[in-house]
Design an enzyme around this catalytic site. Structure first.
Site, PDB file in Angstrom:
ATOM      1  N   GLU A  92       9.855  -2.267  -1.920  1.00  0.00           N
ATOM      2  CA  GLU A  92       9.422  -3.454  -3.002  1.00  0.00           C
ATOM      3  C   GLU A  92       8.916  -2.899  -4.087  1.00  0.00           C
ATOM      4  O   GLU A  92       9.017  -3.422  -5.414  1.00  0.00           O
ATOM      5  CB  GLU A  92       8.667  -4.316  -2.120  1.00  0.00           C
ATOM      6  CG  GLU A  92       9.223  -5.476  -1.352  1.00  0.00           C
ATOM      7  CD  GLU A  92       8.571  -6.376  -0.473  1.00  0.00           C
ATOM      8  OE1 GLU A  92       7.550  -6.965  -1.081  1.00  0.00           O
ATOM      9  OE2 GLU A  92       8.597  -6.249   0.703  1.00  0.00           O
ATOM     10  N   ASP A  93       8.053  -1.968  -3.868  1.00  0.00           N
ATOM     11  CA  ASP A  93       7.079  -1.618  -5.143  1.00  0.00           C
ATOM     12  C   ASP A  93       7.135  -0.445  -5.735  1.00  0.00           C
ATOM     13  O   ASP A  93       6.413  -0.023  -6.492  1.00  0.00           O
ATOM     14  CB  ASP A  93       5.650  -2.142  -4.678  1.00  0.00           C
ATOM     15  CG  ASP A  93       5.305  -3.063  -3.976  1.00  0.00           C
ATOM     16  OD1 ASP A  93       6.002  -4.144  -4.347  1.00  0.00           O
ATOM     17  OD2 ASP A  93       4.346  -3.303  -3.072  1.00  0.00           O
TER      18      ASP A  93
END
Ligand code: MN
Length: 717
Positions: A92-93
């Protein structure tokens, strides 16, 4: 060479990372050394990917995945889960991709990490949709590997522990989701220790004020509670020792959130709850559980009706235990749980016990099999609904207050509390549900909406000709039944829509002297092409649902055939037979009955709605003339139609009964009555079934012959 010493020498910087030393220490206690370097690899990959990122608390980001891994290490989970926990946020990051993980750590870990990663919010119209769709995705991953949810729950637990760093609105949203979805899932999977932590953290973040008040009140009462419990435990211990039984006693303290839920559910004040004490007795084997039950019942008197044997009938999440409530000293209720060590482990850790490193035993297989069964059910449901509906269904499904009922063959079925005979039928099989006609409990026929009780033996009578009734949706409680009924109705509606569409289109073609049945293949083909659809059935369906207007389609066909000029301006009404299905409905505002002048309104998606031509709603919709079609009652129509009448009367005892009697005597069925009384007059409002206007007039005449009736009128007039 000693593993930790070697690593310490090679990578001294590792040990500076927040909590890593502690994590590795925990892992060393139950994993073989050969597994540890792989876990350090995962740590290094995650640490490199998150390099430079910080949490809102100001800590280095990597401290979060480490903490998540520690929660799983406390449950003694396998190396794959631990690696996935360390890597769970990289997709996600960070720039790290699924392929990277797959290449370096294998498919196993990649699937877990992908399963807990949320879908990109930008792809959705709303946050709700994104959340629901991400949840569905996680569930699909869970079906492949249950450890997905273990990683997700650990992630959520750490996020909840550190939630105070988030802005308030986000805090509330996450806390709500935790209470509505994640804590119940932990419960559903039998992970009691995570469940209670998630609940208490969720409660504190969602309603901080209530949490504080309750917490303070509870702490005040706890001192005396502990003393009281100590006395009970020592009494029990003495008696157990006399009998020479090996047992471990644990005094249980009620958790804040469970007390709060009980107060809300039963509307009772705190003072009535805190005085409930709990003791858990853990023994060697099942036989001893029952002997222990006898012993505690000798010592304190059991409360009637409170004994539950979850050993022979485990809860859906695999939980096993004996429960009983006793009158303790000073008649204080004392809740006692009795179970074996194995049961105790499953009770605390549930499905996680199955995934412990090298855990193989029967009990955890039971819990695992049940979790799979549950997931399988959810999968069936998710096929029949959109993702938001599905999320709601899952929420309802997660609150596991169950009733146990029996099939005529003696098989046990678990259903949610409040489940009806129809839910039972669908739980047995979708076809049984769709064909069920009547139900019997203990061989006596009961209505299909009867709520089932524990121990009922339920028999479903089916008939080939029976069909699901749309009203069932209003009382069924299981997602399975609701979805099956909806799916059936959707199909039915489609068929009805086609039938109606055909009739409307035939009618609209009449002025052009065209006949739907005599259209040539090429003519149909051109129409289909022009409308951008794939089959004539689709046109019928759209027309039937009011999404496309029959006169417009008819005009297109006529134009194609060059016959437009011949069109006579004659509009024959559509005949209403009264027995049409879902797609011809009678408006609730004006209750048309045969004999009334009527018009039809093409409502988008709901077919034709029949109004009386005097209805005030007709005037309101006059701006859309294309949506109105001429309709008429078919000659010799028969059936029952709803109507409403108002009866103004003097206030006399027995008058309502007299009026109702007169209505019944004219063979009209009363569906609903309401009464408003003023000082000396009453207004009775009847909703009743009649055949037509003449029948209604007859009913009203018969009521008027009562001298105490002041006025009878149809509503609306
Ligand atoms: Mn996370």
């Amino acid at each position: 060479m000693d593993y930790s010493a070697a690593i310490r020498e090679r990578l001294p910087s590792l040990w500076r990372a927040d909590g890593l030393g502690e994590l590795m220490g925990k892992l060393e206690s139950y994993l073989p050394e050969s597994e540890l370097p792989g876990i350090l690899d995962a740590y290094e990959a995650a640490s490199a990917a998150h390099d430079g990122q910080q949490r809102l608390s100001g800590d280095d980001y990597i401290s979060h995945p480490i903490a998540v891994a520690r929660i799983l290490a406390d449950l003694h989970l396998d190396p794959g889960s631990i690696k996935a926990a360390l890597l769970h946020d990289v997709l996600e990051d960070t720039p790290c991709t699924l392929d990277d993980i797959n290449g370096r750590f294998g498919e196993d870990v990649a699937l877990l990490v992908d399963g807990v990663s949320k879908l990109d919010k930008l792809r959705f119209d709303s946050a709700v949709e994104a959340q629901a769709e991400s949840f569905r995705k996680m569930l699909l991953a869970m079906v492949q590997d249950l450890r997905v949810i273990l990683v997700k729950l650990a992630d959520r637990t750490h996020n909840m522990r550190t939630i105070e760093h988030l802005p308030a609105p986000k805090r509330r949203r996450i806390a709500k989701e935790t209470l509505e979805i994640y804590a119940p899932i932990a419960n559903r999977l039998g992970m009691y220790s995570l469940k209670v932590e998630l609940e208490d953290l969720g409660f504190r973040a969602f309603t901080p004020f209530r949490y504080r008040v309750l917490n303070r009140a509870l702490r005040r009462s706890r001192g005396s509670q502990r003393q009281f419990l100590r006395r009970i435990v020592s009494n029990l211990n003495k008696r157990i020792a006399e009998r020479g039984i090996e047992a471990r006693l644990v005094a249980r303290e009620k958790r804040l959130y469970s007390i709060y839920s009980k107060m809300r559910r039963k509307h009772i004040p705190l003072s009535e709850i805190v005085d409930v004490f709990g003791v858990r007795i853990v023994v060697a084997d099942i036989d001893t559980c029952y002997r222990m039950l006898g012993l505690v019942h000798e010592l304190y008197k059991p409360m009637p009706g409170r004994f539950k044997d979850y050993i022979s009938i485990p809860r859906v999440n695999g939980y096993q235990s004996l429960h009983t409530t006793l009158f303790g000293p000073r008649s204080m209720p004392l809740e006692v749980q009795i179970r074996t060590e194995e049961m105790d482990e499953v009770a605390e850790q549930g499905i996680a016990a199955h995934w412990q490193y090298k855990a193989v035993d029967k009990l955890t297989h039971g819990a695992e099999a049940r979790a799979r069964e549950w997931l399988q059910n959810l999968m069936e449901m998710q096929q029949a609904s959109n993702s938001e509906e599905f999320l709601e269904t899952v929420k309802a499904d997660l609150f596991p207050d169950k009733v146990y009922v029996f099939t005529p063959k003696g098989d046990i079925m678990r259903l949610p509390r409040g489940a009806t005979a129809v839910d039972f039928a669908y739980a047995v099989h979708t076809d049984i549900g769709n064909r069920c006609k009547a139900a019997k409990i203990a061989r006596r026929e009961v209505p299909l909406n009867t709520t089932l009780n524990n121990g009922d033996t339920v028999e479903i009578v089916t008939a080939r000709s029976a069909r699901p009734n749309p009203n069932w949706v209003n009382f069924v409680t299981t997602g399975k039944a609701r979805n099956a009924i909806r799916a059936y109705l959707k199909n039915l509606r489609r068929e009805e829509a086609r039938e109606l569409g055909k009739r409307l289109l035939s009618q609209a073609l009449r002025p052009y002297a065209l006949n739907l049945r005599r259209l040539r293949k090429a003519q149909r083909g051109r129409l289909i092409e022009e409308l951008g659809i794939s089959a004539m059935d689709e046109v019928y369906e759209q027309v039937g649902l009011g999404e496309r207007l029959a006169p417009v389609v008819a005009g297109m066909l006529a134009q194609q055939l060059g016959e437009e000029d011949d069109a006579r301006v004659e509009k024959k009404p559509l005949e209403i037979a009264g027995t049409e299905g879902l797609l011809v409905t009678y408006a609730g505002c004006c209750h048309p009955i045969p004999g009334d002048g009527i018009v039809g309104y093409m409502s988008s998606g709901r077919g034709v709605i029949i109004h009386r031509d005097k209805c005030h709603n007709v005037a309101k919709f006059r701006e859309q003339p294309a949506k109105w079609i001429p309709v008429d009652w078919r000659q010799g129509i028969s059936g029952e139609f709803q109507s409403e009448i108002r009866v103004r009367t003097l206030n006399r005892v027995g008058l309502l009964a007299d009026v109702a009697g007169r209505i019944s005597a004219t063979f009209s069925n009363i569906r609903h009555v309401s009464v408003e009384s003023a000082d000396d007059e009453s207004m009775l409002l009847f909703r009743l079934n009649v055949r037509d206007r003449r029948h209604l007039a007859q009913v009203m005449r018969s009521i008027r012959t009562n001298p105490e009736v002041v006025r009878v009128s149809r509503t609306p007039a």
